[in-house]
Scaffold this motif. Structure first.
Motif, PDB file in Angstrom:
ATOM      1  N   ALA A 154       0.936  -1.236  -0.080  1.00 53.49           N
ATOM      2  CA  ALA A 154       0.040  -0.054  -0.119  1.00 53.49           C
ATOM      3  C   ALA A 154       0.967   1.220  -0.113  1.00 53.49           C
ATOM      4  CB  ALA A 154      -0.929  -0.007   1.041  1.00 53.49           C
ATOM      5  N   ARG A 155       1.895   1.295   0.798  1.00 51.98           N
ATOM      6  CA  ARG A 155       2.818   2.340   1.013  1.00 51.98           C
ATOM      7  C   ARG A 155       3.625   2.695  -0.430  1.00 51.98           C
ATOM      8  NH1 ARG A 155       6.354   5.854   3.723  1.00 51.98           N
ATOM      9  NH2 ARG A 155       4.858   5.743   5.471  1.00 51.98           N
ATOM     10  N   MET A 156       3.990   1.354  -1.132  1.00 53.18           N
ATOM     11  CA  MET A 156       4.611   1.496  -2.364  1.00 53.18           C
ATOM     12  C   MET A 156       3.673   1.891  -3.363  1.00 53.18           C
ATOM     13  SD  MET A 156       7.044  -1.686  -2.466  1.00 53.18           S
ATOM     14  CE  MET A 156       7.897  -1.271  -3.830  1.00 53.18           C
ATOM     15  N   ALA A 157       2.357   1.609  -3.203  1.00 61.07           N
ATOM     16  CA  ALA A 157       1.511   2.231  -4.292  1.00 61.07           C
ATOM     17  C   ALA A 157       1.042   3.731  -4.188  1.00 61.07           C
ATOM     18  CB  ALA A 157       0.035   1.716  -4.224  1.00 61.07           C
ATOM     19  N   ILE A 158       1.415   4.414  -3.022  1.00 62.01           N
ATOM     20  CA  ILE A 158       1.116   5.757  -2.912  1.00 62.01           C
ATOM     21  C   ILE A 158       2.494   6.286  -3.314  1.00 62.01           C
ATOM     22  CG2 ILE A 158       0.728   7.267  -1.150  1.00 62.01           C
ATOM     23  CD1 ILE A 158      -0.873   5.434   0.493  1.00 62.01           C
ATOM     24  N   GLU A 159       3.456   5.773  -2.857  1.00 63.82           N
ATOM     25  CA  GLU A 159       4.739   6.388  -3.256  1.00 63.82           C
ATOM     26  C   GLU A 159       4.685   6.755  -4.693  1.00 63.82           C
ATOM     27  OE1 GLU A 159       7.722   4.198  -1.452  1.00 63.82           O
ATOM     28  OE2 GLU A 159       7.793   5.322   0.364  1.00 63.82           O
ATOM     29  N   THR A 160       4.455   5.432  -5.462  1.00 57.50           N
ATOM     30  CA  THR A 160       4.623   5.496  -6.937  1.00 57.50           C
ATOM     31  C   THR A 160       3.640   6.680  -7.568  1.00 57.50           C
ATOM     32  OG1 THR A 160       5.086   3.072  -6.771  1.00 57.50           O
ATOM     33  CG2 THR A 160       4.385   3.991  -9.080  1.00 57.50           C
ATOM     34  N   SER A 161       2.467   6.610  -7.028  1.00 58.00           N
ATOM     35  CA  SER A 161       1.547   7.810  -7.482  1.00 58.00           C
ATOM     36  C   SER A 161       2.093   9.133  -7.528  1.00 58.00           C
ATOM     37  CB  SER A 161       0.303   7.563  -6.807  1.00 58.00           C
ATOM     38  OG  SER A 161       0.219   8.361  -5.585  1.00 58.00           O
ATOM     39  N   LEU A 162       3.347   9.325  -6.420  1.00 58.82           N
ATOM     40  CA  LEU A 162       3.685  10.805  -6.492  1.00 58.82           C
ATOM     41  C   LEU A 162       4.706  10.847  -7.450  1.00 58.82           C
ATOM     42  CD1 LEU A 162       3.714  10.975  -2.337  1.00 58.82           C
ATOM     43  CD2 LEU A 162       1.956  11.934  -3.912  1.00 58.82           C
ATOM     44  N   THR A 163       5.077   9.784  -8.249  1.00 57.47           N
ATOM     45  CA  THR A 163       6.413  10.087  -9.135  1.00 57.47           C
ATOM     46  C   THR A 163       5.653   9.723 -10.665  1.00 57.47           C
ATOM     47  OG1 THR A 163       6.761   7.704  -8.961  1.00 57.47           O
ATOM     48  CG2 THR A 163       7.863   9.305  -7.401  1.00 57.47           C
ATOM     49  N   LEU A 169       0.954   3.689 -15.985  1.00 57.66           N
ATOM     50  CA  LEU A 169       1.668   2.729 -15.498  1.00 57.66           C
ATOM     51  C   LEU A 169       1.007   1.191 -15.837  1.00 57.66           C
ATOM     52  CD1 LEU A 169       4.515   1.934 -14.164  1.00 57.66           C
ATOM     53  CD2 LEU A 169       3.323   1.898 -11.959  1.00 57.66           C
ATOM     54  N   VAL A 170      -0.155   0.893 -15.345  1.00 56.08           N
ATOM     55  CA  VAL A 170      -1.019  -0.061 -15.515  1.00 56.08           C
ATOM     56  C   VAL A 170      -0.920  -0.545 -16.949  1.00 56.08           C
ATOM     57  CG1 VAL A 170      -3.183  -1.110 -15.444  1.00 56.08           C
ATOM     58  CG2 VAL A 170      -1.882  -0.179 -13.201  1.00 56.08           C
ATOM     59  N   LEU A 171      -1.346   0.501 -17.949  1.00 59.42           N
ATOM     60  CA  LEU A 171      -1.668   0.307 -19.499  1.00 59.42           C
ATOM     61  C   LEU A 171      -0.196  -0.094 -19.626  1.00 59.42           C
ATOM     62  CD1 LEU A 171      -2.833   0.528 -21.979  1.00 59.42           C
ATOM     63  CD2 LEU A 171      -2.695   2.832 -21.821  1.00 59.42           C
ATOM     64  N   HIS A 172       0.855   0.617 -19.549  1.00 63.10           N
ATOM     65  CA  HIS A 172       2.174   0.149 -20.131  1.00 63.10           C
ATOM     66  C   HIS A 172       2.572  -1.338 -19.665  1.00 63.10           C
ATOM     67  CE1 HIS A 172       6.392   0.154 -21.046  1.00 63.10           C
ATOM     68  NE2 HIS A 172       6.604  -0.497 -20.137  1.00 63.10           N
ATOM     69  N   ALA A 173       2.442  -1.751 -18.436  1.00 59.57           N
ATOM     70  CA  ALA A 173       2.685  -3.211 -17.788  1.00 59.57           C
ATOM     71  C   ALA A 173       1.770  -4.002 -18.465  1.00 59.57           C
ATOM     72  CB  ALA A 173       2.299  -3.176 -16.252  1.00 59.57           C
ATOM     73  N   ARG A 174       0.595  -3.888 -18.934  1.00 61.17           N
ATOM     74  CA  ARG A 174      -0.245  -4.882 -19.888  1.00 61.17           C
ATOM     75  C   ARG A 174       0.360  -4.970 -21.044  1.00 61.17           C
ATOM     76  NH1 ARG A 174      -5.257  -2.269 -17.628  1.00 61.17           N
ATOM     77  NH2 ARG A 174      -6.133  -3.840 -15.899  1.00 61.17           N
ATOM     78  N   ALA A 175       0.952  -4.088 -21.420  1.00 63.34           N
ATOM     79  CA  ALA A 175       1.571  -4.175 -22.984  1.00 63.34           C
ATOM     80  C   ALA A 175       3.020  -4.923 -22.861  1.00 63.34           C
ATOM     81  CB  ALA A 175       2.089  -2.636 -23.558  1.00 63.34           C
ATOM     82  N   GLY A 206      -4.154   6.777 -11.215  1.00 60.83           N
ATOM     83  CA  GLY A 206      -4.266   8.001 -12.314  1.00 60.83           C
ATOM     84  C   GLY A 206      -4.381   8.985 -11.649  1.00 60.83           C
ATOM     85  N   THR A 207      -3.924   9.335 -10.409  1.00 60.03           N
ATOM     86  CA  THR A 207      -3.805  10.733  -9.870  1.00 60.03           C
ATOM     87  C   THR A 207      -2.696  10.451  -8.548  1.00 60.03           C
ATOM     88  OG1 THR A 207      -4.938  12.440  -8.825  1.00 60.03           O
ATOM     89  CG2 THR A 207      -5.625  10.175  -8.391  1.00 60.03           C
ATOM     90  N   ALA A 208      -2.215  11.702  -8.399  1.00 52.45           N
ATOM     91  CA  ALA A 208      -1.226  11.564  -7.200  1.00 52.45           C
ATOM     92  C   ALA A 208      -2.194  11.505  -5.796  1.00 52.45           C
ATOM     93  CB  ALA A 208      -0.563  12.667  -7.002  1.00 52.45           C
TER      94      ALA A 208
END
Length: 379
Positions: A154-163, A169-175, A206-208
């Protein structure tokens, strides 16, 4: 049209429309020797039965532009996602190793790739915000594959949203998952779905992630036991402004124009006072700068910390010192396009050798919301 505009337009012209075939000759011409390095770079056949990095890259790009979610994005974000896919593994040639058991690894290729992409797009004249969106995606592009396995997911998810934009990111990962030959492709897609669900649960898809205020965000970053919904009472003894820029970018000029009269702790000035060259050991310089900073901090006096501060690793301990004294932190990041930087550096009393600036440019990491209460970009 300026040279920088023309260089960037060459990148935009290579972005295909939905259903079109990418111009790989043109793409590889822009990448230059790096394209050949990607073609010659092997990958572990367990995860990449398709073979080399360039083959994988082509497959990822094809999967991306075939995705209806990509076609539904605004044109600017389509272009950013396209180039993120092209560049996402550009760091692999520099990081790929064969281990003792014969397995091929490329640990660290995401961060290395982001640095390479940043320098490439900087020289191409790409707009700063657009470029940094791409670099954020490249730096985190593997995260959706393993996010749900981590204890601090959960912390990593929030941190990632700030960068970076987590929806992109999810769309790219699926590709990335579809653009390979492997036995666990369906498992990867399931992991990505679960990562998206976690981003949504943590209100950062999709948002910080929103915090009560800037202080709450920085306190949450600094303390692992802090709940992201906790609202910090903001009461600061002073504000410290940290400058961040390559040599010759115009830090001193910005200070004289926007913060005249504000005390400055300058590493360049301290080096000159102590007779220490930039190539010498900087221990005494840093120690003296910290002591001068403490004087201002104890007095509750606003001041400026003036140095290059081009990486997060360099900035983090200094910013931590300021916060330990109850200061509000602000980073002013200044960036000039390459030709202007060269001209400005040449006009300095003590010009920095071009090779040194080129080396520093390859390490450049603009600040993110994980670092300071406020960030001002001057680009």
């Amino acid at each position: 049209m300026t040279d920088a505009t023309a260089r960037f337009q060459a990148f935009l012209d290579l972005v295909p429309g939905p259903g079109q075939i990418p111009d790989w000759d043109g793409i590889e011409a822009l990448l230059g020797p790096r394209a050949a390095a990607m073609a010659a770079c092997p990958q572990d056949p367990h995860h990449h039965g398709e073979g080399d990095v360039l083959t994988h890259t082509r497959m990822v790009v094809s999967a991306l532009i075939a995705d209806p979610d990509w076609a539904a994005r605004p044109q600017e974000r389509q272009a950013g996602l396209f180039w993120a896919a092209v560049l996402h593994d550009i760091g692999k040639p520099a990081t790929t190793r064969t281990e003792e058991d014969g397995r091929i690894t490329s640990r660290g290729h995401s961060r290395t790739g982001a640095a390479i992409a940043r320098e490439l797009l900087w020289h191409a004249g790409a707009p700063f915000a657009w470029r940094e969106e791409i670099c954020g995606l490249i730096a985190s592009h593997q995260l959706p594959f393993w996010l749900i396995e981590r204890d601090n997911s959960a912390r990593m998810a929030i941190e990632t949203s700030l960068t970076c934009n987590t929806a992109d990111l999810v769309l790219h990962a699926r590709a990335d998952a579809r653009g390979r030959i492997c036995a666990d492709g369906e498992d990867l897609l399931t992991r990505i779905d679960l990562a998206q669900a976690l981003f949504e649960e943590e209100a950062c898809f999709g948002t910080a992630r929103a915090f009560a205020n800037d202080g709450s965000r920085i306190e949450w970053v600094a303390r692992e036991d802090r709940d992201p919904t906790y609202a910090v009472h903001e009461d600061y003894g002073c504000t410290v402004t940290m400058m961040s820029a390559l040599p010759g970018s115009g830090k001193d000029t910005w200070i004289s124009r926007h913060m005249p009269g504000t005390p400055v702790v300058s590493l360049d000035a301290i080096r000159e006072e102590l007779g220490i060259k930039p190539t010498d050991n900087q221990g005494r310089v840093i120690q003296e700068a910290r002591e001068r900073a403490r004087v201002h901090l104890r007095a509750g006096e606003d001041f400026i910390w003036n140095a290059t501060n081009i990486t997060r690793q360099i900035r983090t301990p200094i910013l931590s010192l300021f916060r330990d004294y109850g200061a509000r932190t602000r980073i002013v990041y200044i960036e000039a396009e390459p030709d202007r930087l060269k001209t400005q550096n040449a006009g300095r009393a003590a010009a920095v050798p071009g090779k040194v600036i080129a080396s520093l440019a390859g390490k450049l990491e603009p600040p993110t919301l994980l670092e300071a209460h406020e960030i001002t970009f001057v680009v």
